[in-house]
Design a protein around this motif. Structure first.
Motif, mmCIF file in Angstrom:
data_model
loop_
_atom_site.group_PDB
_atom_site.id
_atom_site.type_symbol
_atom_site.label_atom_id
_atom_site.label_comp_id
_atom_site.label_asym_id
_atom_site.label_seq_id
_atom_site.Cartn_x
_atom_site.Cartn_y
_atom_site.Cartn_z
ATOM 1 N N ASP A 44 1.013 -1.002 0.099
ATOM 2 C CA ASP A 44 -0.110 0.132 0.204
ATOM 3 C C ASP A 44 1.065 1.387 -0.019
ATOM 4 O OD1 ASP A 44 -1.503 2.219 1.251
ATOM 5 O OD2 ASP A 44 -3.029 0.856 1.456
ATOM 6 N N ASN A 45 0.590 2.203 -0.848
ATOM 7 C CA ASN A 45 1.451 3.360 -0.986
ATOM 8 C C ASN A 45 1.712 4.201 0.113
ATOM 9 O OD1 ASN A 45 3.045 5.135 -3.010
ATOM 10 N ND2 ASN A 45 1.389 6.726 -2.299
ATOM 11 N N HIS A 46 0.647 3.903 1.260
ATOM 12 C CA HIS A 46 0.852 5.027 2.330
ATOM 13 C C HIS A 46 2.106 4.234 3.339
ATOM 14 C CE1 HIS A 46 0.164 6.969 6.044
ATOM 15 N NE2 HIS A 46 -0.474 5.984 6.512
ATOM 16 N N TYR A 47 2.263 3.197 3.009
ATOM 17 C CA TYR A 47 3.421 2.667 3.839
ATOM 18 C C TYR A 47 4.562 2.203 3.033
ATOM 19 C CZ TYR A 47 -0.784 1.489 6.673
ATOM 20 O OH TYR A 47 -1.837 1.618 7.321
ATOM 21 N N LEU A 189 -4.734 -4.302 -8.080
ATOM 22 C CA LEU A 189 -4.573 -4.317 -9.579
ATOM 23 C C LEU A 189 -3.739 -3.044 -10.013
ATOM 24 C CD1 LEU A 189 -8.213 -5.285 -10.339
ATOM 25 C CD2 LEU A 189 -6.133 -6.657 -11.075
ATOM 26 N N LEU A 190 -4.044 -1.904 -9.498
ATOM 27 C CA LEU A 190 -3.129 -0.851 -9.620
ATOM 28 C C LEU A 190 -1.537 -0.986 -9.229
ATOM 29 C CD1 LEU A 190 -5.206 2.339 -9.269
ATOM 30 C CD2 LEU A 190 -5.163 0.770 -11.162
ATOM 31 N N LEU A 191 -1.387 -1.507 -8.225
ATOM 32 C CA LEU A 191 -0.173 -1.627 -7.532
ATOM 33 C C LEU A 191 0.471 -2.682 -8.484
ATOM 34 C CD1 LEU A 191 -1.077 -1.564 -3.674
ATOM 35 C CD2 LEU A 191 0.642 0.001 -4.820
ATOM 36 N N GLN A 192 -0.051 -3.484 -8.828
ATOM 37 C CA GLN A 192 0.713 -4.308 -9.841
ATOM 38 C C GLN A 192 1.171 -3.857 -11.230
ATOM 39 O OE1 GLN A 192 1.226 -7.898 -9.574
ATOM 40 N NE2 GLN A 192 0.262 -7.616 -7.569
ATOM 41 N N SER A 193 0.974 -2.667 -11.551
ATOM 42 C CA SER A 193 1.492 -1.877 -12.611
ATOM 43 C C SER A 193 2.084 -0.756 -12.100
ATOM 44 C CB SER A 193 0.281 -1.291 -13.688
ATOM 45 O OG SER A 193 0.756 -0.669 -14.703
ATOM 46 N N PRO A 196 0.764 4.138 -7.707
ATOM 47 C CA PRO A 196 0.393 4.538 -6.363
ATOM 48 C C PRO A 196 -0.844 4.317 -5.894
ATOM 49 C CG PRO A 196 2.245 5.944 -7.330
ATOM 50 C CD PRO A 196 1.769 5.227 -8.340
ATOM 51 N N ALA A 197 -1.275 3.543 -4.828
ATOM 52 C CA ALA A 197 -2.708 3.387 -4.697
ATOM 53 C C ALA A 197 -2.638 2.963 -3.161
ATOM 54 C CB ALA A 197 -3.128 2.255 -5.239
ATOM 55 N N SER A 198 -3.616 3.441 -2.445
ATOM 56 C CA SER A 198 -3.729 3.250 -1.155
ATOM 57 C C SER A 198 -5.303 2.904 -0.735
ATOM 58 C CB SER A 198 -3.448 4.394 -0.273
ATOM 59 O OG SER A 198 -1.787 4.680 -0.224
ATOM 60 N N MET A 214 -7.370 5.551 -2.898
ATOM 61 C CA MET A 214 -6.706 6.897 -3.399
ATOM 62 C C MET A 214 -5.677 6.370 -4.362
ATOM 63 S SD MET A 214 -4.015 9.243 -1.410
ATOM 64 C CE MET A 214 -5.284 9.913 -0.110
ATOM 65 N N ALA A 215 -5.413 6.986 -5.516
ATOM 66 C CA ALA A 215 -4.609 6.328 -6.549
ATOM 67 C C ALA A 215 -4.102 7.604 -7.387
ATOM 68 C CB ALA A 215 -5.200 5.303 -7.357
ATOM 69 N N GLN A 216 -3.037 7.185 -8.001
ATOM 70 C CA GLN A 216 -2.415 8.362 -8.739
ATOM 71 C C GLN A 216 -2.887 8.297 -10.425
ATOM 72 O OE1 GLN A 216 2.004 8.393 -10.355
ATOM 73 N NE2 GLN A 216 2.022 9.781 -8.809
#
Length: 301
Positions: A44-47, A189-193, A196-198, A214-216
């Motif tokens: 998770d992008n927050h961490y 699914l977004l983090l696989q690519s 950044p997503a939380s 939350m995502a970019q």
């Protein structure tokens, strides 16, 4: 060591108490690409600011679970941070029954919910389901920004809201889920690519919580609420796509990360007109959204 239940799981239980691709999605020419997609262990992008030793130990734990190993060695002084990552970022944690300190404190011992064969079958089902979605949404073939739209569209139009489906694993396989599992799958699914997503907790009136993401997108962070898109537009619109804080939070609502920390306000309202979007179409890298009879066109490069 008692198994630490994450805010994510608690929120799922709280929520429990209280279907082809989008016609507007960019054509991706899926041709069994899912067979070639290798899934990554994500954070998770927050961490993402956790130190490398913690993230390395977390990945060792995840790999041990994937292999049905009964123990794994790492510095137990990092256990709190490792647990945070494991229960917020690894969707297959629900296959684990318990994690306890090894007797010699050299690491942890792991017990499982299912026998080994069923454990591996469930992992394979999840991996295949995720890889299929990624392939359908143009993973590796479209830009990352278009991939965000494609995943949002796919889930909005293929997921059925179901309060009895409480894990991301189940949602990926059955295409049913509640806000916590739908948003969790979207983020995974977004983090696989490498987008950044939380996971975000939206606590509204009467302290009722729902989960959003939350995502970019186009270099900026926005909120995404697929569950509301499904419920309000049958997945046909973009009313809950790329929202700023004002659009995402209900009146008097509070948005926090899964560790309870508050989120700085996202004030970019470039996509504000989408609040009234009832349908849309994709033309190359342009999206033409119908917002109550007025077209709003934006690019996803």
């Amino acid at each position: 060591m008692k198994r630490i239940i994450s805010v994510l799981l608690c929120a799922s239980l709280l929520s429990a108490l209280l279907v082809g691709c989008s016609s507007g999605k960019n054509d991706t020419g899926s041709d069994n690409q899912e067979k070639q997609i290798a899934l990554e262990i994500t954070v998770d992008n927050h961490y993402s600011s956790f130190d490398e030793a913690t993230k390395s130990a977390y990945k060792k734990l995840c790999n041990a679970v994937l292999a049905y190993e009964s123990s794994v060695k790492f510095n137990i002084g990092l256990v709190d941070e490792i647990n945070t990552l494991f229960y917020t970022s690894f969707p297959l944690y629900t296959l684990v029954k318990g994690i306890d300190f090894a007797k010699d404190n050299s690491g942890v011992e792991i017990s499982y919910v299912y026998p080994q064969e069923e454990h591996k079958q469930r992992i394979e089902q999840f991996n295949n389901a995720v890889a299929e979605i990624m392939s359908e949404c143009g993973y590796g073939k479209v830009s990352k920004n278009m991939y965000v739209l494609n995943v949002y569209s796919y889930l909005s139009q293929n997921i059925t809201i179901d309060g009895t489906t409480t894990t991301v694993l189940e949602t990926a396989v059955t295409k049913k889920g509640m806000s916590s599992t739908v948003s969790g799958l979207f983020e995974y699914l977004l983090l696989q690519s490498d987008i950044p997503a939380s996971h975000v907790i939206n606590v509204g009136e009467n302290s009722l919580a729902s989960m959003i993401s939350m995502a970019q997108l186009n270099g900026e962070m926005y909120y995404f609420d697929i569950s509301s898109e499904i419920e309000k537009t049958d997945g046909k619109g973009l009313s809950y796509f790329a929202m700023n804080t004002q659009r995402a939070a209900d009146k008097d609502a509070k948005l926090t990360y899964t560790d309870g920390s508050e989120i700085n306000e996202l004030d970019n309202d470039y996509f504000g007109k989408l609040a009234n979007c009832t349908d849309y179409k994709v033309e190359g890298n342009k999206v033409v959204a119908n917002c109550k009879g007025e077209n709003f066109t934006f690019e996803l490069s």
